[in-house]
Design a protein around this motif. Sequence first.
Motif, short mmCIF file in Angstrom:
data_model
loop_
_atom_site.label_atom_id
_atom_site.label_comp_id
_atom_site.label_asym_id
_atom_site.label_seq_id
_atom_site.Cartn_x
_atom_site.Cartn_y
_atom_site.Cartn_z
N CYS A 209 37.18 24.39 20.46
CA CYS A 209 37.41 23.02 20.91
C CYS A 209 38.76 22.47 20.45
N GLU A 210 39.31 23.00 19.37
CA GLU A 210 40.60 22.54 18.88
C GLU A 210 41.77 23.27 19.54
N ASP B 94 42.06 27.40 28.65
CA ASP B 94 41.78 26.31 29.57
C ASP B 94 40.30 25.92 29.49
N ARG B 95 39.94 24.91 30.30
CA ARG B 95 38.59 24.36 30.20
C ARG B 95 37.52 25.39 30.56
N SER B 96 37.76 26.19 31.60
CA SER B 96 36.76 27.17 32.00
C SER B 96 36.55 28.22 30.93
N GLN B 97 37.62 28.64 30.27
CA GLN B 97 37.50 29.61 29.18
C GLN B 97 36.75 29.00 28.00
N ARG B 98 37.10 27.76 27.68
CA ARG B 98 36.42 27.07 26.59
C ARG B 98 34.93 26.96 26.86
N ASP B 99 34.57 26.53 28.06
CA ASP B 99 33.16 26.34 28.39
C ASP B 99 32.41 27.67 28.35
N TRP B 100 33.06 28.73 28.82
CA TRP B 100 32.40 30.04 28.78
C TRP B 100 32.13 30.47 27.34
N ILE B 101 33.11 30.29 26.47
CA ILE B 101 32.95 30.69 25.07
C ILE B 101 31.84 29.88 24.41
#
Length: 293
Positions: A137-138, A143-150
């Motif tokens: 999150c920091e 990008d947002r899609s990668q963050r959400d997947w993780i």
Amino acid sequence: MSSAAYGSVYAACQRAGLGTSQLELIREGENTVWAVDSETIAKVGRPGSIEQSSRQVRVAQWLRRVGVPSVSLCDISPQPVVVSDVPVVFWRRLPPHRAGNVVDVARLLRQLHDVGAPMDLELPELDPFVRLPERVCESKVIDRSQRDWILRRIDSLRVEWERLPGGLPKCVIHGDAWVGNVAVHADGAAVLLDLERCSLGPPEWDLVSTAIKLDSFAWIRHEEYRQFVRVYGNDVRRWPGFALMRNTRELRMATFLIQRAGQDSTLIREALFRIDCLRGLHGGRPWRWTPST
């Protein structure tokens, strides 16, 4: 270089009666490591991580009592030295040494795990997901899609972890047992480094770090892994919980590089490649990850 970390180590040195003219940054990551002088190293923790640094001090003192070779604390008391809410721990600088190999890791882990689980050390239970959401999150690298997947992957692995199969008896584990956290002196004596992740937990967590170097990344040869198993006495890959631990460790390695890439742009390409591998975009294991320090 973090000016805040420099200010913390500078103030801590003054409080400890140490000179500051030779301060030199050695490594920057979740913590920063500084050379203070020819005999002293300072490890500066994150703001608010006083308990984690205190844990390192307790573990180092305990390892010395039970005879497990590890990095030594400086004769400064009390430790850590706390500047505002930033902890600084002072360690004895190692003499000339090389990085360990998988056999050195196996021998030290065998010693550590054989000690058992002391009741007076006040260690927490292993949290294999510690700081993973924060790293993600920091980050400004993904990008947002990668963050959400993780984040979804973390949640999925947490659920699986609740059903982790039984295995070897719980004991004190290092938590980040790889060749970079073992130093071998000129006389061949090996010592454990970086005690930040020591906790009570399944010994398999320490063993999986070497196993995936063969299966996931092909960083070691089959013969090296056979030597590791022979010296330690257990092949974690035969345990039913191996795949879960492997997946969790791989995710930790990928998110750590995401965090470091925020400080060093030369690591961005590798960090993103690792995430794509975990998402299945580069075929099956072994993946050609580039080792990082």
